[in-house]
Design a protein around this motif. Structure first.
Motif, PDB file in Angstrom:
ATOM      1  N   LYS A 315       0.831  -1.205   0.000  1.00  0.00           N
ATOM      2  CA  LYS A 315       0.000   0.000   0.000  1.00  0.00           C
ATOM      3  C   LYS A 315       0.864   1.253   0.000  1.00  0.00           C
ATOM      4  O   LYS A 315       0.334   2.367   0.003  1.00  0.00           O
ATOM      5  CB  LYS A 315      -0.930  -0.003   1.206  1.00  0.00           C
ATOM      6  N   ALA A 316       2.188   1.095  -0.004  1.00  0.00           N
ATOM      7  CA  ALA A 316       3.118   2.224   0.098  1.00  0.00           C
ATOM      8  C   ALA A 316       3.633   2.700  -1.254  1.00  0.00           C
ATOM      9  O   ALA A 316       4.464   3.611  -1.301  1.00  0.00           O
ATOM     10  CB  ALA A 316       4.297   1.843   0.991  1.00  0.00           C
ATOM     11  N   PHE A 317       3.166   2.102  -2.355  1.00  0.00           N
ATOM     12  CA  PHE A 317       3.782   2.370  -3.651  1.00  0.00           C
ATOM     13  C   PHE A 317       3.357   3.708  -4.261  1.00  0.00           C
ATOM     14  O   PHE A 317       2.161   3.997  -4.423  1.00  0.00           O
ATOM     15  CB  PHE A 317       3.424   1.281  -4.652  1.00  0.00           C
ATOM     16  N   ILE A 318       4.341   4.520  -4.636  1.00  0.00           N
ATOM     17  CA  ILE A 318       4.201   5.471  -5.733  1.00  0.00           C
ATOM     18  C   ILE A 318       4.316   4.624  -6.998  1.00  0.00           C
ATOM     19  O   ILE A 318       5.101   3.672  -7.053  1.00  0.00           O
ATOM     20  CB  ILE A 318       5.312   6.531  -5.683  1.00  0.00           C
ATOM     21  N   TRP A 319       3.568   4.974  -8.028  1.00  0.00           N
ATOM     22  CA  TRP A 319       3.530   4.118  -9.226  1.00  0.00           C
ATOM     23  C   TRP A 319       3.554   5.019 -10.448  1.00  0.00           C
ATOM     24  O   TRP A 319       2.761   5.962 -10.556  1.00  0.00           O
ATOM     25  CB  TRP A 319       2.251   3.286  -9.188  1.00  0.00           C
ATOM     26  N   ASP A 320       4.498   4.783 -11.354  1.00  0.00           N
ATOM     27  CA  ASP A 320       4.538   5.578 -12.582  1.00  0.00           C
ATOM     28  C   ASP A 320       4.883   4.697 -13.772  1.00  0.00           C
ATOM     29  O   ASP A 320       5.252   3.529 -13.613  1.00  0.00           O
ATOM     30  CB  ASP A 320       5.482   6.780 -12.455  1.00  0.00           C
ATOM     31  N   ALA A 321       4.752   5.263 -14.990  1.00  0.00           N
ATOM     32  CA  ALA A 321       4.894   4.430 -16.194  1.00  0.00           C
ATOM     33  C   ALA A 321       5.168   5.294 -17.414  1.00  0.00           C
ATOM     34  O   ALA A 321       4.968   6.513 -17.406  1.00  0.00           O
ATOM     35  CB  ALA A 321       3.621   3.604 -16.413  1.00  0.00           C
ATOM     36  N   ALA A 322       5.635   4.645 -18.478  1.00  0.00           N
ATOM     37  CA  ALA A 322       5.828   5.265 -19.794  1.00  0.00           C
ATOM     38  C   ALA A 322       5.835   4.161 -20.832  1.00  0.00           C
ATOM     39  O   ALA A 322       6.047   2.983 -20.518  1.00  0.00           O
ATOM     40  CB  ALA A 322       7.126   6.065 -19.839  1.00  0.00           C
ATOM     41  N   MET A 333       5.190  -1.418 -21.929  1.00  0.00           N
ATOM     42  CA  MET A 333       5.108  -0.355 -20.939  1.00  0.00           C
ATOM     43  C   MET A 333       6.141  -0.565 -19.844  1.00  0.00           C
ATOM     44  O   MET A 333       6.249  -1.661 -19.271  1.00  0.00           O
ATOM     45  CB  MET A 333       3.709  -0.295 -20.318  1.00  0.00           C
ATOM     46  N   ALA A 334       6.909   0.484 -19.560  1.00  0.00           N
ATOM     47  CA  ALA A 334       7.812   0.507 -18.412  1.00  0.00           C
ATOM     48  C   ALA A 334       7.054   1.039 -17.212  1.00  0.00           C
ATOM     49  O   ALA A 334       6.318   2.030 -17.325  1.00  0.00           O
ATOM     50  CB  ALA A 334       9.024   1.382 -18.707  1.00  0.00           C
ATOM     51  N   GLN A 335       7.209   0.379 -16.073  1.00  0.00           N
ATOM     52  CA  GLN A 335       6.554   0.818 -14.846  1.00  0.00           C
ATOM     53  C   GLN A 335       7.551   0.787 -13.702  1.00  0.00           C
ATOM     54  O   GLN A 335       8.477  -0.032 -13.695  1.00  0.00           O
ATOM     55  CB  GLN A 335       5.373  -0.085 -14.492  1.00  0.00           C
ATOM     56  N   SER A 336       7.350   1.663 -12.720  1.00  0.00           N
ATOM     57  CA  SER A 336       8.151   1.641 -11.495  1.00  0.00           C
ATOM     58  C   SER A 336       7.219   1.771 -10.302  1.00  0.00           C
ATOM     59  O   SER A 336       6.244   2.531 -10.335  1.00  0.00           O
ATOM     60  CB  SER A 336       9.164   2.788 -11.484  1.00  0.00           C
ATOM     61  N   ALA A 337       7.525   1.010  -9.239  1.00  0.00           N
ATOM     62  CA  ALA A 337       6.767   1.053  -7.993  1.00  0.00           C
ATOM     63  C   ALA A 337       7.757   1.219  -6.851  1.00  0.00           C
ATOM     64  O   ALA A 337       8.669   0.392  -6.702  1.00  0.00           O
ATOM     65  CB  ALA A 337       5.940  -0.217  -7.829  1.00  0.00           C
ATOM     66  N   THR A 352      11.677   4.803 -14.255  1.00  0.00           N
ATOM     67  CA  THR A 352      10.969   4.455 -15.494  1.00  0.00           C
ATOM     68  C   THR A 352      11.730   4.952 -16.715  1.00  0.00           C
ATOM     69  O   THR A 352      11.765   4.279 -17.760  1.00  0.00           O
ATOM     70  CB  THR A 352       9.538   5.000 -15.446  1.00  0.00           C
ATOM     71  N   GLU A 353      12.344   6.121 -16.606  1.00  0.00           N
ATOM     72  CA  GLU A 353      13.202   6.617 -17.694  1.00  0.00           C
ATOM     73  C   GLU A 353      14.326   5.621 -17.968  1.00  0.00           C
ATOM     74  O   GLU A 353      14.614   5.279 -19.129  1.00  0.00           O
ATOM     75  CB  GLU A 353      13.792   7.974 -17.301  1.00  0.00           C
ATOM     76  N   TYR A 354      14.965   5.150 -16.896  1.00  0.00           N
ATOM     77  CA  TYR A 354      16.046   4.177 -17.052  1.00  0.00           C
ATOM     78  C   TYR A 354      15.531   2.871 -17.659  1.00  0.00           C
ATOM     79  O   TYR A 354      16.161   2.284 -18.551  1.00  0.00           O
ATOM     80  CB  TYR A 354      16.675   3.861 -15.690  1.00  0.00           C
ATOM     81  N   SER A 355      14.401   2.417 -17.155  1.00  0.00           N
ATOM     82  CA  SER A 355      13.844   1.140 -17.609  1.00  0.00           C
ATOM     83  C   SER A 355      13.507   1.180 -19.092  1.00  0.00           C
ATOM     84  O   SER A 355      13.822   0.253 -19.855  1.00  0.00           O
ATOM     85  CB  SER A 355      12.589   0.803 -16.798  1.00  0.00           C
ATOM     86  N   LYS A 356      12.854   2.241 -19.510  1.00  0.00           N
ATOM     87  CA  LYS A 356      12.486   2.416 -20.921  1.00  0.00           C
ATOM     88  C   LYS A 356      13.729   2.426 -21.800  1.00  0.00           C
ATOM     89  O   LYS A 356      13.786   1.713 -22.829  1.00  0.00           O
ATOM     90  CB  LYS A 356      11.716   3.723 -21.073  1.00  0.00           C
ATOM     91  N   ALA A 357      14.742   3.177 -21.418  1.00  0.00           N
ATOM     92  CA  ALA A 357      15.958   3.277 -22.228  1.00  0.00           C
ATOM     93  C   ALA A 357      16.662   1.932 -22.326  1.00  0.00           C
ATOM     94  O   ALA A 357      17.159   1.545 -23.393  1.00  0.00           O
ATOM     95  CB  ALA A 357      16.897   4.322 -21.633  1.00  0.00           C
ATOM     96  N   PRO A 370      10.017  -9.404 -25.592  1.00  0.00           N
ATOM     97  CA  PRO A 370       8.803 -10.121 -25.992  1.00  0.00           C
ATOM     98  C   PRO A 370       7.574  -9.887 -25.126  1.00  0.00           C
ATOM     99  O   PRO A 370       6.488 -10.338 -25.493  1.00  0.00           O
ATOM    100  CB  PRO A 370       9.246 -11.588 -25.868  1.00  0.00           C
ATOM    101  N   TRP A 371       7.719  -9.227 -23.961  1.00  0.00           N
ATOM    102  CA  TRP A 371       6.619  -9.197 -23.000  1.00  0.00           C
ATOM    103  C   TRP A 371       5.967  -7.817 -22.911  1.00  0.00           C
ATOM    104  O   TRP A 371       6.540  -6.821 -23.350  1.00  0.00           O
ATOM    105  CB  TRP A 371       7.135  -9.670 -21.635  1.00  0.00           C
ATOM    106  N   PRO A 372       4.769  -7.716 -22.347  1.00  0.00           N
ATOM    107  CA  PRO A 372       4.012  -6.455 -22.424  1.00  0.00           C
ATOM    108  C   PRO A 372       4.438  -5.383 -21.432  1.00  0.00           C
ATOM    109  O   PRO A 372       4.147  -4.202 -21.654  1.00  0.00           O
ATOM    110  CB  PRO A 372       2.567  -6.895 -22.154  1.00  0.00           C
ATOM    111  N   VAL A 373       5.069  -5.756 -20.326  1.00  0.00           N
ATOM    112  CA  VAL A 373       5.483  -4.756 -19.342  1.00  0.00           C
ATOM    113  C   VAL A 373       6.908  -5.037 -18.887  1.00  0.00           C
ATOM    114  O   VAL A 373       7.408  -6.168 -18.996  1.00  0.00           O
ATOM    115  CB  VAL A 373       4.550  -4.729 -18.100  1.00  0.00           C
ATOM    116  N   ALA A 374       7.545  -3.986 -18.377  1.00  0.00           N
ATOM    117  CA  ALA A 374       8.865  -4.102 -17.753  1.00  0.00           C
ATOM    118  C   ALA A 374       8.790  -3.283 -16.470  1.00  0.00           C
ATOM    119  O   ALA A 374       8.759  -2.050 -16.513  1.00  0.00           O
ATOM    120  CB  ALA A 374       9.953  -3.567 -18.684  1.00  0.00           C
ATOM    121  N   VAL A 375       8.727  -3.974 -15.334  1.00  0.00           N
ATOM    122  CA  VAL A 375       8.428  -3.334 -14.057  1.00  0.00           C
ATOM    123  C   VAL A 375       9.671  -3.321 -13.177  1.00  0.00           C
ATOM    124  O   VAL A 375      10.335  -4.347 -12.997  1.00  0.00           O
ATOM    125  CB  VAL A 375       7.293  -4.071 -13.321  1.00  0.00           C
ATOM    126  N   ASN A 376       9.965  -2.155 -12.601  1.00  0.00           N
ATOM    127  CA  ASN A 376      11.073  -2.019 -11.655  1.00  0.00           C
ATOM    128  C   ASN A 376      10.483  -1.719 -10.282  1.00  0.00           C
ATOM    129  O   ASN A 376       9.713  -0.769 -10.121  1.00  0.00           O
ATOM    130  CB  ASN A 376      12.006  -0.885 -12.092  1.00  0.00           C
TER     131      ASN A 376
END
Length: 649
Positions: A315-322, A333-337, A352-357, A370-376
Motif C-alpha cells: 500500500k506504500a507504492f508510488i507508481w509511474d509508467a511510460a 510499458m515501463a513501470q516503477s513502484a 521508469t526513464e532508465y527502464s524504458k531506455a 517479448p513481454w508487455p510490461v517491464a516493471v522495476n
C-alpha cells in the motif's frame, strides 16, 4: 621465390646474430594451446554449428495459480495447477519440482552451508512450505505420492507420461511464511506507509529435464540461481484492497482493480515517452485513488513463453509508467513502484526513464523484448531479475540506480529469453548480461554514467591473486570474493575482447545476434555458445575458450626489442602469459607519422616468441602494443619500446 621469402630465409640464418632475438625456425611447438579443449561434436539434438538440432526437444510447463497475501500474518496461501507436456523421447514415471521456499528452514542445505559469519545469501530460517492435497493426473489415473527432500519434490504418477507429447496435470495447495530476509532475492521491507512484499520463488515449480544431464535437480543453496522450462503463466493475487500489485505479464482485469483515474493515467502512459504518474507521491494514502475501500482485491496477470513470474504488493507504492517503443512497431510499458523514501529526481523518479531506455536499447541491438510490461520495484534487495520484473535497492540513486536497473533488465535477455542454466553456469547469464550492459551504458544519454568495462586494466590485480578461480567454477562453491569476477566481469571482459579486439564488431555482432535468435526460449549449453560463435564468425577460437573461460591463466604480450636490420627493422615479441592473443602494434616514426600493424594469433602456434620484419625506410621512434588499451594485460610495463615510452607520454 619472392622478395619476402628471400628475407625470411636470410633471417632464419642471420637473425640469431641480433642480440636478444631467437631464430624462429628452432622454436618448440605450442599447438596444445590451440587444440580443442572439450568434446564439441554435434548430434541430432544440438548441432556442431551450435544450433538446436532437428530432434531438439524441451518440455513445457503451463501454470495456473491463485494465491492470497495476508499482510497481518505475513503469509502466502495458494493453489497451483501445472499442465506438463513431455516432449522428450522417453516416458516419465515421475517429475521433479522445486520448492525454493524450503531454503528458509533452519535445517535446509542452504542454511547449513552458510558460513557462521554469514554472506549475501543469508535468509530467514523459520519458513518453508506446507503442501497439501497433491494430485498428479495422467489420463484417468490419479496419484498423490510424492517425496520432499530439501528444496526438491519428486512427484510420481500411476501411469507414465508418454513420450513425444504426453501430458499430465499436477495440482496442490501450498502455504508459507514470507521471509523478511529472502537471500537478497525476495522478502519484506517495512517503510513509513506500509510493507513492501517482494515475491519471488513463490510457488512450486517444475525442474528441467534436458538432453544433457536428464533431470536438473541441484538444490537451491545460495549463489546458484535458477533453471526452468518455458510456458504460459496465468496467476491471480488476492491482496488487501489498499495494496497495489505489480507483476510479470499483462494485467488482465484493470477495471476490477484500478480506479477510473488510474486507468485514465495508464492509458496516457501507454502513449507517452516521458514518465506519467499512476499514483502520485501525495496520493499514496488517498482512499479515493483506490478501486475499493475495504476487503480485498484480486489482481489477474498472464505472461506467455516465460520461464518464471514474480510480483510485488504494497500500500506504500508510488507508481509511474511510460511507453516502450520496440523495433517491430509493437509497444510495451515501463513501470516503477517505489515508496516515498525512494522518491526524488536523483533517485527512483528516474527509474521508469532508465527502464524504458534499457529495454529499448537491448531490443534494437540484440533481440526484441517479448513481454508487455517491464516493471522495476524498489525493495530491500540489491538487485534481482525475473521475466518482466526487477527488484532493485530502494536506497539506490543516480549512477547506482541506473546500473542496477539496466543490469536487471538486461537479464531479460540472459537468461530469460536465452534460457541457460544459471545454477550451473552463472557466467552465461551474469557475464553475458554485464557485457551488454556496457553498451547500453555508453548509449544512455550519450554516456551520462560510466561503464566499468572501460577500465579493464584497473582490474588486472585480481588476475595475479593466487586464490583466483576459473569462470567455470560452480557458483555455489566459488569463493564469494571471486564470484563477482568469475560470474560477472571476467566473462564480460571475454566477450568484450572478442568484439573489440579479436573478431571485430561486425563479425561478433552477427554471431551474437544469431546465437540469441537460435536459442531464444530454449536451453543452450556452453558448447552450443562456443560452436555457434565460431561457425557464424568463421573463426577457430579454441585457444580463447580454453584460456579465458576454462583456466586461470593471464595475458602478457611483450616487446623484447626493436633493432635495425638491412635498412628495415625487426620487432621481437614474446607471449609471456598463458593466453595467446593477436598483436596490435602502433609504430611511431621520427617524422611523427604513425602506422598500425596487426599480427594474427597463429604467430604463437610455433612457440612463445616471434620476430616481425617491419619494412620501412623511415626511422622508428617507438612501438606500442595494444594502443587502444583493450587487453587486460597483467604487465603493461613491457608493452612499449623504448621501455620509458609510457613515462615520456
Amino acid at each position: 621465390m619472392n622478395y619476402l621469402s628471400k628475407v625470411t630465409v636470410a633471417l632464419a640464418f642471420m637473425i640469431t646474430g641480433i642480440p636478444g632475438v631467437q631464430g624462429q625456425e628452432v622454436r618448440q611447438t605450442n599447438q596444445d594451446v590451440f587444440n580443442e579443449f572439450t568434446y564439441r561434436q554435434g548430434n541430432t539434438y544440438r548441432t556442431a554449428s551450435g544450433r538446436p538440432g532437428p530432434d531438439y526437444w524441451q518440455n513445457a510447463a503451463d501454470y495456473n495459480i491463485e494465491a492470497t497475501l495476508n499482510d497481518e500474518a505475513h503469509t502466502l496461501t495458494g493453489k497451483i495447477t501445472v499442465t506438463y507436456t513431455n516432449n522428450s523421447p522417453e516416458d516419465l514415471e515421475f517429475i521433479w519440482m522445486y520448492l525454493e521456499q524450503n531454503r528458509f528452514r533452519e535445517d535446509s542445505r542452504g542454511s547449513l552451508t552458510t558460513p557462521i559469519q554469514g554472506n549475501r545469501y543469508d535468509g530467514d530460517v523459520d519458513g518453508g512450505y506446507t503442501i497439501n492435497n497433491l494430485q498428479a493426473k495422467v489420463k484417468r489415473s490419479t496419484s498423490s505420492k510424492y517425496i520432499i527432500d530439501d528444496t526438491r519434490m519428486q512427484v510420481f504418477f500411476e501411469e507414465p507420461i508418454t513420450a513425444n507429447g504426453g501430458k499430465a496435470t499436477i495440482s496442490m495447495d501450498f502455504e508459507y511464511k514470507i521471509p523478511v530476509e529472502g537471500m537478497d532475492r525476495m522478502g519484506r521491507l517495512d517503510v513509513g506507509d506500509g510493507t513492501i512484499y517482494a515475491m519471488a520463488q513463490w510457488f512450486p515449480q517444475v525442474a528441467v529435464l534436458d538432453d544433457v544431464v536428464g533431470w536438473n535437480v541441484e538444490p537451491y543453496l545460495g549463489a546458484g540461481e535458477f533453471y526452468y522450462d518455458y510456458g504460459t503463466f496465468e496467476y491471480k493475487i488476492t491482496a488487501p484492497f489498499d495494496h497495489i500489485v505489480v507483476g510479470s505479464g499483462a494485467l488482465l482485469n484493470p477495471r476490477q482493480v484500478l480506479s477510473p483515474k488510474v486507468r485514465e493515467r495508464m492509458e496516457q502512459a501507454s502513449r507517452s515517452d516521458s514518465t506519467v504518474y499512476l499514483i502520485r507521491p501525495e496520493e499514496v494514502n488517498d482512499p479515493s485513488i483506490r478501486a475499493k475501500q475495504e476487503g480485498t482485491l484480486t489482481w489477474h496477470f498472464k505472461i506467455e513463453n516465460s520461464r518464471d513470474v514474480a510480483f510485488a504488493s504494497s500500500k506504500a507504492f508510488i507508481w509511474d509508467a511510460a511507453k516502450i517503443d520496440l523495433p517491430s512497431g509493437r509497444k510495451a510499458m515501463a513501470q516503477s513502484a517505489y515508496p516515498k523514501e525512494s522518491d526524488g529526481q536523483d533517485a527512483w523518479s528516474r527509474s521508469t526513464e532508465y527502464s524504458k531506455a534499457s529495454v529499448e536499447h537491448y531490443s534494437e541491438k540484440w533481440y526484441e523484448y517479448p513481454w508487455p510490461v517491464a516493471v522495476n520495484v524498489a525493495a530491500d534487495i540489491g538487485g534481482m531479475e525475473y521475466p518482466g520484473l526487477n527488484f532493485c535497492s530502494w536506497q539506490s540513486k543516480g549512477a547506482s540506480l541506473w546500473g542496477v536497473t539496466d543490469h536487471e533488465f538486461g537479464h531479460n535477455w540472459f537468461p530469460m529469453i536465452v534460457g541457460s542454466n544459471e545454477r550451473r553456469y552463472a557466467w552465461m547469464d551474469e557475464g553475458f548480461n554485464t557485457f551488454i550492459n556496457h553498451y547500453s551504458t555508453l548509449d544512455f544519454n550519450n554516456g551520462e554514467y560510466p561503464s566499468r568495462l572501460n577500465r579493464m586494466r584497473n582490474m588486472t590485480g585480481w588476475f595475479l591473486n593466487p586464490n583466483r578461480e576459473g569462470i567455470d567454477t560452480y557458483p555455489d562453491v566459488a569463493n564469494l570474493q571471486n564470484l563477482g569476477m568469475i560470474a560477472y566481469y571476467k566473462p564480460a571482459m571475454g566477450l568484450f575482447l572478442l568484439r573489440e579486439y579479436i573478431l571485430g564488431e561486425e563479425r561478433f555482432d552477427n554471431a551474437f545476434r544469431s546465437y540469441i535468435k537460435a536459442w531464444a526460449f530454449k536451453h543452450p549449453q556452453p558448447n552450443d555458445f562456443f560452436n555457434h560463435m565460431e561457425n557464424v564468425a568463421g573463426e577457430n577460437l579454441d585457444w580463447f575458450w580454453k584460456g579465458w573461460f576454462y583456466g586461470t591463466g593471464n595475458i602478457d604480450i611483450a616487446i623484447d626489442g626493436v633493432q635495425s636490420y638491412q635498412g628495415n627493422y625487426v620487432i621481437s615479441l614474446s607471449n609471456r602469459g598463458d593466453i595467446p592473443m593477436p598483436v596490435e602494434m602502433r609504430i611511431t616514426y621520427s617524422d611523427g607519422d604513425t602506422e598500425d600493424k596487426r599480427l594474427p594469433v597463429e604467430i604463437w602456434q610455433r612457440g612463445n616468441s616471434w620476430n616481425y620484419l617491419l619494412r620501412t625506410d623511415k626511422q622508428v621512434q617507438s612501438v606500442e602494443l595494444d594502443p587502444e588499451k583493450v587487453l587486460p594485460d597483467v604487465n603493461f610495463s613491457n608493452d612499449a619500446w623504448p621501455g620509458n615510452f609510457y613515462q615520456e607520454r
